[in-house]
Design a protein around this motif. Structure first.
Motif, PDB file in Angstrom:
ATOM      1  N   GLY A   2       0.672  -0.796  -0.005  1.00 25.95           N
ATOM      2  CA  GLY A   2       0.240   0.215   0.187  1.00 25.95           C
ATOM      3  C   GLY A   2       0.734   1.661  -0.175  1.00 25.95           C
ATOM      4  N   LYS A   3       1.737   1.269   0.104  1.00 26.43           N
ATOM      5  CA  LYS A   3       3.002   2.690  -0.209  1.00 26.43           C
ATOM      6  C   LYS A   3       3.979   2.631  -1.533  1.00 26.43           C
ATOM      7  N   ILE A   4       3.465   3.662  -1.890  1.00 23.16           N
ATOM      8  CA  ILE A   4       4.323   4.222  -2.860  1.00 23.16           C
ATOM      9  C   ILE A   4       6.224   3.921  -3.072  1.00 23.16           C
ATOM     10  N   LEU A   5       6.282   3.536  -3.248  1.00 22.90           N
ATOM     11  CA  LEU A   5       8.161   3.173  -3.538  1.00 22.90           C
ATOM     12  C   LEU A   5       8.179   4.062  -4.987  1.00 22.90           C
ATOM     13  N   ASP A   6       8.089   4.255  -6.470  1.00 22.86           N
ATOM     14  CA  ASP A   6       8.294   4.898  -7.675  1.00 22.86           C
ATOM     15  C   ASP A   6       9.195   5.771  -6.538  1.00 22.86           C
ATOM     16  N   ASP A   7      10.399   5.954  -7.633  1.00 23.26           N
ATOM     17  CA  ASP A   7      11.403   7.469  -7.308  1.00 23.26           C
ATOM     18  C   ASP A   7      10.999   8.357  -9.013  1.00 23.26           C
ATOM     19  N   ARG A   8       9.987   7.672  -9.352  1.00 16.77           N
ATOM     20  CA  ARG A   8       9.394   8.859  -9.962  1.00 16.77           C
ATOM     21  C   ARG A   8       8.002   9.794  -9.487  1.00 16.77           C
ATOM     22  N   LEU A   9       8.473   9.545  -8.576  1.00 14.36           N
ATOM     23  CA  LEU A   9       7.183  10.268  -7.190  1.00 14.36           C
ATOM     24  C   LEU A   9       7.491  11.325  -6.149  1.00 14.36           C
ATOM     25  N   LYS A  10       7.858  12.270  -5.902  1.00 11.11           N
ATOM     26  CA  LYS A  10       8.503  13.203  -4.401  1.00 11.11           C
ATOM     27  C   LYS A  10       7.461  14.138  -4.185  1.00 11.11           C
ATOM     28  N   LEU A  11       7.442  13.577  -3.293  1.00 11.34           N
ATOM     29  CA  LEU A  11       6.333  14.342  -1.905  1.00 11.34           C
ATOM     30  C   LEU A  11       7.145  15.160  -1.328  1.00 11.34           C
ATOM     31  N   ASN A  12       7.210  16.143  -0.703  1.00  2.01           N
ATOM     32  CA  ASN A  12       7.897  17.250   0.090  1.00  2.01           C
ATOM     33  C   ASN A  12       8.349  17.779  -0.804  1.00  2.01           C
ATOM     34  N   THR A  13       7.594  18.119  -2.013  1.00  5.35           N
ATOM     35  CA  THR A  13       8.456  19.093  -2.990  1.00  5.35           C
ATOM     36  C   THR A  13       6.916  19.786  -3.922  1.00  5.35           C
ATOM     37  N   VAL A  14       7.449  21.043  -2.427  1.00  3.89           N
ATOM     38  CA  VAL A  14       7.103  22.360  -3.419  1.00  3.89           C
ATOM     39  C   VAL A  14       8.188  23.300  -4.163  1.00  3.89           C
ATOM     40  N   VAL A  15       7.797  23.665  -5.429  1.00  3.25           N
ATOM     41  CA  VAL A  15       7.461  23.836  -6.887  1.00  3.25           C
ATOM     42  C   VAL A  15       7.578  25.811  -6.014  1.00  3.25           C
ATOM     43  N   ARG A  16       8.241  26.271  -6.829  1.00  4.37           N
ATOM     44  CA  ARG A  16       8.930  27.728  -7.411  1.00  4.37           C
ATOM     45  C   ARG A  16       8.995  28.207  -8.536  1.00  4.37           C
ATOM     46  N   GLY A  17       9.337  27.456  -9.164  1.00  2.38           N
ATOM     47  CA  GLY A  17       9.696  29.264 -10.700  1.00  2.38           C
ATOM     48  C   GLY A  17       9.128  27.846 -11.653  1.00  2.38           C
ATOM     49  N   ILE A  18       8.682  28.068 -12.778  1.00  2.00           N
ATOM     50  CA  ILE A  18       8.861  27.063 -13.718  1.00  2.00           C
ATOM     51  C   ILE A  18       9.072  28.018 -14.716  1.00  2.00           C
ATOM     52  N   ASN A  19      10.121  27.717 -15.384  1.00  6.83           N
ATOM     53  CA  ASN A  19      10.254  29.224 -16.751  1.00  6.83           C
ATOM     54  C   ASN A  19      10.521  27.680 -18.212  1.00  6.83           C
ATOM     55  N   GLN A  20      10.206  28.350 -18.963  1.00  5.99           N
ATOM     56  CA  GLN A  20       9.524  27.454 -20.329  1.00  5.99           C
ATOM     57  C   GLN A  20      10.403  28.496 -20.838  1.00  5.99           C
ATOM     58  N   SER A  21      11.198  27.264 -22.156  1.00  3.90           N
ATOM     59  CA  SER A  21      11.771  28.497 -23.449  1.00  3.90           C
ATOM     60  C   SER A  21      11.888  26.996 -24.375  1.00  3.90           C
ATOM     61  N   THR A  22      12.513  27.542 -25.349  1.00  5.19           N
ATOM     62  CA  THR A  22      12.796  27.086 -26.566  1.00  5.19           C
ATOM     63  C   THR A  22      13.608  25.498 -26.346  1.00  5.19           C
ATOM     64  N   ASP A  23      13.902  25.247 -25.315  1.00  2.00           N
ATOM     65  CA  ASP A  23      14.639  23.616 -25.002  1.00  2.00           C
ATOM     66  C   ASP A  23      13.707  23.574 -24.478  1.00  2.00           C
ATOM     67  N   GLY A  24      12.822  23.524 -23.914  1.00  2.00           N
ATOM     68  CA  GLY A  24      11.827  22.643 -23.376  1.00  2.00           C
ATOM     69  C   GLY A  24      10.903  23.643 -21.806  1.00  2.00           C
ATOM     70  N   VAL A  25      11.403  23.344 -20.723  1.00  2.00           N
ATOM     71  CA  VAL A  25      10.653  23.445 -18.981  1.00  2.00           C
ATOM     72  C   VAL A  25      11.720  23.558 -18.011  1.00  2.00           C
ATOM     73  N   THR A  26      11.991  24.519 -17.469  1.00  2.00           N
ATOM     74  CA  THR A  26      12.668  23.823 -16.227  1.00  2.00           C
ATOM     75  C   THR A  26      12.041  24.594 -15.108  1.00  2.00           C
ATOM     76  N   VAL A  27      11.994  23.567 -13.924  1.00  4.94           N
ATOM     77  CA  VAL A  27      11.318  23.243 -12.964  1.00  4.94           C
ATOM     78  C   VAL A  27      12.439  23.853 -11.975  1.00  4.94           C
ATOM     79  N   THR A  28      11.867  24.544 -10.343  1.00  3.29           N
ATOM     80  CA  THR A  28      12.489  24.947  -9.637  1.00  3.29           C
ATOM     81  C   THR A  28      12.111  24.312  -8.245  1.00  3.29           C
ATOM     82  N   THR A  29      12.718  23.894  -7.541  1.00  5.59           N
ATOM     83  CA  THR A  29      11.380  23.146  -6.179  1.00  5.59           C
ATOM     84  C   THR A  29      12.613  24.948  -4.610  1.00  5.59           C
ATOM     85  N   GLU A  30      11.147  24.560  -3.965  1.00 10.10           N
ATOM     86  CA  GLU A  30      12.179  25.545  -2.797  1.00 10.10           C
ATOM     87  C   GLU A  30      13.235  25.031  -2.267  1.00 10.10           C
ATOM     88  N   GLY A  31      13.213  23.975  -2.253  1.00  8.37           N
ATOM     89  CA  GLY A  31      15.043  23.442  -1.644  1.00  8.37           C
ATOM     90  C   GLY A  31      16.137  23.104  -2.622  1.00  8.37           C
TER      91      GLY A  31
END
Length: 261
Positions: free
Chosen positions: A195-224
């Motif tokens: 009943g517990k998720i062990l997949d490393d494709r899910l990251k909990l306690n991760t606060v997103v602070r910035g989303i930057n879009q460019s011609t190369d794609g998207v960059t996401v920056t977290t609080e940490g």
């Protein structure tokens, strides 16, 4: 600052919409995903707590829209998962009170007590009300104001949920909680154990602070200070989070009359 290899899609928010999006992607062969969730668990408003040793819902509590011509996908999932529910009958409060086994409370006393209590509270509030309307401040004032105004009048007819799926509603009365449905959904594409998720494709306690879009794609920056890169980002956070400006966007999201478009 931590970096990770580029993935195809980053999903921000692990509520029902975010998890559903991840499931659709996985079913269509897109498994190179990353789900970022600010809280310590998935589910968003599907969240349970403990009160007196009993599991209680802190968020979503009912499955609305059952019994119509079209099948409600949430109800179908609840049936398939064996989630325990109880029928809600708003014409008789007695039918909304259950014992620990999920059986309807057998006495009409509950209905009479409920009606007398609400009527008395409303009557007292109206007698104390000044001629000019005031904002409710105390917990009891807020509760009564909700009953008088929001509970009955906040929804505009017709409500598509009831038109599409039916008029019946069922209270979720399962110790595993409403959130159990979401964990059943994740079994299709995330690694789980007991009943517990062990997949490393899910990251909990991760606060997103910035989303930057460019011609190369998207960059996401977290609080940490972690930085993640992807070809696409699916944003699955609430309107409240967007309006709070917790997340900065480059370029900025269009805003009209304080609402994010």
């Amino acid at each position: 600052m931590e970096s990770r290899n580029r993935c195809s899609v980053i999903i921000i928010g692990a509520g029902i919409s975010g998890i559903a999006a991840a499931r659709v992607l996985a079913k269509n062969g897109v498994e190179d995903i990353l789900i970022l969730e600010a809280s310590e668990s998935i589910g968003g408003r599907m969240k349970k707590g403990s009160f007196g040793g009993v599991a209680v819902e802190l968020g979503a509590g009912w499955i609305a829209g059952v019994g119509g011509e079209k099948p409600n996908p949430v109800w179908n999932l609840a049936v398939e998962s064996g989630l325990r529910t109880c029928y809600s009958d708003y014409s008789n409060a007695r039918f909304n009170i259950y014992d620990r086994s999920g059986n309807i409370y057998p006495s009409g006393v509950a209905s009479d007590a409920y009606k007398k209590g609400v009527d008395s509270a409303i009557r007292n509030l109206r007698e104390d009300e000044p001629h000019n309307a005031t904002t409710p401040e105390t917990p009891i004032e807020k509760a009564i104001d909700f009953i008088l105004h929001d509970f009955e009048m906040a929804e505009v007819e017709p409500i598509s949920t009831y038109i599409d799926f039916g008029e019946s509603e069922f209270l979720v009365a399962d110790e595993r909680g409403y959130e159990y449905l979401l964990y059943k959904v994740t079994e299709d594409f995330l690694l789980m154990s007991d009943g517990k998720i062990l997949d490393d494709r899910l990251k909990l306690n991760t606060v997103v602070r910035g989303i930057n879009q460019s011609t190369d794609g998207v960059t996401v920056t977290t609080e940490g200070g972690c930085v993640y890169e992807a070809d696409y980002v699916i944003l699955s956070v609430s309107i409240g989070v967007l309006q709070s400006q917790l997340i900065s966007f480059n370029p900025h999201l269009p805003v009209h009359n304080n609402f994010v478009l």
